[in-house]
Design a protein around this motif. Structure first.
Motif, PDB file in Angstrom:
ATOM      1  N   ILE A  53       1.019  -1.098   0.072  1.00  0.00           N
ATOM      2  CA  ILE A  53       0.062  -0.001  -0.079  1.00  0.00           C
ATOM      3  C   ILE A  53       0.985   1.299   0.015  1.00  0.00           C
ATOM      4  O   ILE A  53       0.738   2.285  -0.823  1.00  0.00           O
ATOM      5  N   LEU A  54       1.959   1.111   0.976  1.00  0.00           N
ATOM      6  CA  LEU A  54       2.619   2.565   0.984  1.00  0.00           C
ATOM      7  C   LEU A  54       3.802   2.628   0.103  1.00  0.00           C
ATOM      8  O   LEU A  54       3.986   3.793  -0.346  1.00  0.00           O
ATOM      9  N   GLY A  55       4.141   1.400  -0.528  1.00  0.00           N
ATOM     10  CA  GLY A  55       5.037   1.598  -1.748  1.00  0.00           C
ATOM     11  C   GLY A  55       4.684   2.153  -2.806  1.00  0.00           C
ATOM     12  O   GLY A  55       5.430   2.877  -3.662  1.00  0.00           O
ATOM     13  N   LEU A  56       3.040   2.067  -2.995  1.00  0.00           N
ATOM     14  CA  LEU A  56       2.684   2.569  -4.188  1.00  0.00           C
ATOM     15  C   LEU A  56       2.666   4.096  -4.110  1.00  0.00           C
ATOM     16  O   LEU A  56       2.557   4.778  -5.325  1.00  0.00           O
ATOM     17  N   ARG A  57       2.676   4.720  -3.084  1.00  0.00           N
ATOM     18  CA  ARG A  57       2.721   6.090  -2.840  1.00  0.00           C
ATOM     19  C   ARG A  57       0.934   6.492  -3.018  1.00  0.00           C
ATOM     20  O   ARG A  57       0.211   5.604  -3.320  1.00  0.00           O
ATOM     21  N   SER A  58       0.804   7.600  -3.243  1.00  0.00           N
ATOM     22  CA  SER A  58      -0.548   8.053  -3.496  1.00  0.00           C
ATOM     23  C   SER A  58      -1.231   7.948  -4.543  1.00  0.00           C
ATOM     24  O   SER A  58      -1.000   8.411  -5.822  1.00  0.00           O
ATOM     25  N   VAL A  59      -2.151   6.973  -4.750  1.00  0.00           N
ATOM     26  CA  VAL A  59      -2.894   6.762  -5.866  1.00  0.00           C
ATOM     27  C   VAL A  59      -4.562   6.338  -5.742  1.00  0.00           C
ATOM     28  O   VAL A  59      -4.803   6.577  -4.729  1.00  0.00           O
ATOM     29  N   PRO A  60      -5.117   6.705  -6.842  1.00  0.00           N
ATOM     30  CA  PRO A  60      -6.564   6.573  -6.854  1.00  0.00           C
ATOM     31  C   PRO A  60      -7.012   5.395  -5.955  1.00  0.00           C
ATOM     32  O   PRO A  60      -6.367   4.289  -6.307  1.00  0.00           O
ATOM     33  N   LEU A  61      -8.182   5.290  -5.563  1.00  0.00           N
ATOM     34  CA  LEU A  61      -8.565   4.069  -4.551  1.00  0.00           C
ATOM     35  C   LEU A  61      -9.043   2.988  -5.816  1.00  0.00           C
ATOM     36  O   LEU A  61      -8.846   1.720  -5.441  1.00  0.00           O
ATOM     37  N   TRP A  62      -9.639   3.280  -6.888  1.00  0.00           N
ATOM     38  CA  TRP A  62      -9.916   2.177  -7.601  1.00  0.00           C
ATOM     39  C   TRP A  62      -8.562   1.341  -8.257  1.00  0.00           C
ATOM     40  O   TRP A  62      -8.670   0.452  -8.368  1.00  0.00           O
ATOM     41  N   LEU A  63      -7.411   2.214  -8.232  1.00  0.00           N
ATOM     42  CA  LEU A  63      -6.034   1.618  -8.701  1.00  0.00           C
ATOM     43  C   LEU A  63      -5.510   0.863  -7.576  1.00  0.00           C
ATOM     44  O   LEU A  63      -5.072  -0.181  -7.743  1.00  0.00           O
ATOM     45  N   LEU A  64      -5.707   1.350  -6.364  1.00  0.00           N
ATOM     46  CA  LEU A  64      -5.082   0.912  -5.080  1.00  0.00           C
ATOM     47  C   LEU A  64      -5.891  -0.564  -4.910  1.00  0.00           C
ATOM     48  O   LEU A  64      -5.278  -1.838  -4.716  1.00  0.00           O
TER      49      LEU A  64
END
Length: 590
Positions: A557-568
């Motif tokens: 989760i945190l390694g993605l950094r800030s992403v849209p929720l649908w992409l998360l």
């Protein structure tokens, strides 16, 4: 004079990672190269429009002026962003590599939101009950390392009259078409202007004069001191004085008396656009309202269990009254409150290696909210290197809720999250390193409150009730935000709903409801983000069984950094399908 944004940085052909290393623009497919060129160009342009400039190390610093915020400048921005979205649509997404596919999705979400806000002319109301364009402009002691830093600061001070005048012109245009925050939500916010109408060294803008770096000569210090005081007296003070007169005699008396976003110009479409901007999900107000009602009912049942556990003789309303009034739940001094928060933070530090695989080097401090903004500020707020706790009005700051607040704002919430965003392995373009989606960031913050229970941070039934109160608070937001802005709830009805469901203080209830009134959609992000993370965690635990490791789940989760929720959601589904691996397996970590 403002430098034209059009001639700055538009041909820059590199993207920068969070660590400041340049990526090779020639690597990857033709589609990858096209995308990198597009988002790099837009990012450099956007930074220039926001009065940022490159420093000698390749990072960013504030220029010697404030941004051009005129209506014409926003028309130019809208045209640029619409053009960028058109170019993005022409790129073959199927030919993008995995990382560039994520970059494309994040870039599209960011630019779509920026264009939407420009199209709805949100710049005509650059304030709400929580945040104002005139706030946060004065610096703290940090950030002034050289003589040149101080010279740029003087330039910004002298640009304040022009910057404020443009904002006021925009606000007049908003008044003319009925686009303002609700007047009731702005009551008292003009008080925050008063401190800046004081001349000389007592003005907050004089703070940097007490913290000159050793590298500056005596002559330079004398020159800068004179220039700063002169700029304060001749530019800053008149600008704030004119702003105060504008707010008290013109803007606040004429701001709209209605509350609902749907009553604004093109209100139905505007509110839906704000929902999409803050949540990054395609949900209607009705869908969100129903989800909120279901969550409120679920959390209420858990609260009832704790009331029974402590053998309280009374109903929920009486229990809330007990929590709001009994002295055992409130600090007697600011230091006591700060000490409780710090102790929670240190207890979490003992558990952090059970929660995360990758840990950053950067640490954070915990500081009180500055006095000038504390009366209208939230209970706490966390960011890179610093976590703020509000010590104003101690009878409004229950200690039983402080553990949940500290987890959310400090660690493993926002302060730790911000440090990981900067230090986690893996290159990301600079536009992503500086980005923040509320659903992702606030969803993580609220999730960490629940996580505190899983690792034993809450030591008493009252602290567990405090965590449920905070979760209920965010669930109630789904009902209240949509209730106000879609269904026409009154301020009193919204307050009563929050008062009857969460054991918040009366001060918090009033300030929070006013925030929801003046900031349509923002309050929806927290609970929707947390619900998604907990949903994916439950799925991972069910499908992976003993192979589930929460450290790797959180690292992903945190390694993605800030992403849209649908992409998360998509990325976590892929992680589960891959067997829940360590995202950093085989990487060399510092």
């Amino acid at each position: 004079m403002k430098t034209s944004v059009w001639g700055l940085g538009l041909l820059c052909a590199i993207s920068w990672t969070a660590g400041g290393h340049a990526n090779d623009q020639s690597a990857g497919s033709e589609a990858d190269q096209q995308l990198r060129a597009l988002y790099t160009k837009e990012w450099e342009w956007r930074q220039a429009t926001n009065a940022q400039e490159r420093d000698d190390e390749g990072g960013w610093r504030r220029a010697d002026h404030y941004p051009d915020v005129s209506a014409d400048s926003y028309a130019e921005r809208l045209a640029y962003w619409d053009s960028a979205l058109g170019k993005l649509a022409d790129i073959d997404r199927e030919s993008l590599g995995d990382e560039e596919r994520i970059n494309a999705a994040v870039f599209e979400q960011i630019v779509t939101t920026l264009a939407s806000n420009a199209r709805y002319r949100t710049f005509e109301a650059p304030l709400n009950s929580d945040t104002f364009f005139w706030g946060g402009l004065h610096p703290q002691a940090a950030g002034f390392d050289t003589y040149a830093d101080y010279r740029r600061y003087v330039g910004r001070l002298n640009d304040l009259p022009s910057y404020f005048a443009q904002h006021q012109e925009n606000m007049r245009a908003g008044l003319a078409r009925g686009y303002t925050p609700a007047a009731i939500s702005l009551a008292g916010r003009d008080d925050s202007i008063a401190a800046y109408i004081v001349e000389g060294e007592e003005n907050p803008f004089a703070v940097p004069l007490a913290h000159f770096p050793p590298s500056m000569t005596a002559a330079q210090r004398e020159e800068i001191s004179q220039a700063v005081i002169e700029a304060i007296n001749q530019s800053a003070v008149p600008a704030y004085a004119d702003l105060l007169a504008f707010m008290t005699t013109e803007y606040l008396p004429k701001a709209r008396t209605s509350l609902a976003a749907v009553e604004l110009p093109d209100g139905e479409a505007f509110y839906q656009a704000q929902i999409r901007a803050f949540t990054t999900l395609d949900l209607s107000a009705d869908e969100i309202h129903k989800q909120g009602l279901a969550e409120v009912a679920r959390i209420r049942a858990a609260m009832e269990d704790i009331v029974e556990e402590v053998e309280f003789d009374g109903d929920m309303a009486e229990f809330f009254h007990f929590l709001r009034t009994d002295p055992q739940f409130y600090a007697k001094t600011p230091d006591e409150l700060m000490g409780v928060s710090a102790y929670v933070d240190k207890r979490m530090a003992a558990q952090i290696d059970k929660v995360l695989g990758f840990l950053p080097r950067k640490r954070h401090t915990i500081s009180p909210v500055p006095d000038a903004i504390a009366p209208i500020y939230t209970a706490g707020r966390g960011g890179y290197g610093r976590c703020l706790m509000n010590t104003y009005n101690l009878p409004a700051r229950p200690l039983y809720a402080l553990p949940a607040l500290t987890l959310h704002e400090c660690s493993p919430g926002h302060s730790l999250q911000a440090a990981i965003s900067r230090e986690a392995p893996g290159d990301i373009p600079e536009f992503r390193a500086y980005n923040y989606f509320s659903g992702y960031g606030e969803g993580w913050g609220l999730y960490t409150e629940w996580l505190g229970g899983e690792v034993g941070i809450y030591r008493t039934p009252y602290e567990r009730f405090g965590q449920l109160t905070y979760e209920m608070w965010r669930a109630a937001r789904l009902v209240i935000d949509t209730g106000i802005h879609q269904y026409g709830w009154s301020r009193e009805k919204a307050q009563d709903y929050l008062r009857s469901n969460a054991a918040l203080s009366e001060h918090e209830i009033v300030t929070e409801i006013d925030r929801y009134i003046s900031w349509p959609g923002q309050a929806l992000a927290y609970k929707l983000g947390e619900m998604l993370i907990r949903e994916k965690r439950a799925k991972a635990e069910a499908e992976l069984g003993t192979d589930f490791d929460q450290r790797y789940f959180h690292d992903r989760i945190l390694g993605l950094r800030s992403v849209p929720l649908w992409l998360l959601a998509d990325e976590l589904d892929d992680w589960i399908a891959a067997g829940g691996p360590n995202p950093y397996e085989g990487m060399e970590l510092d």
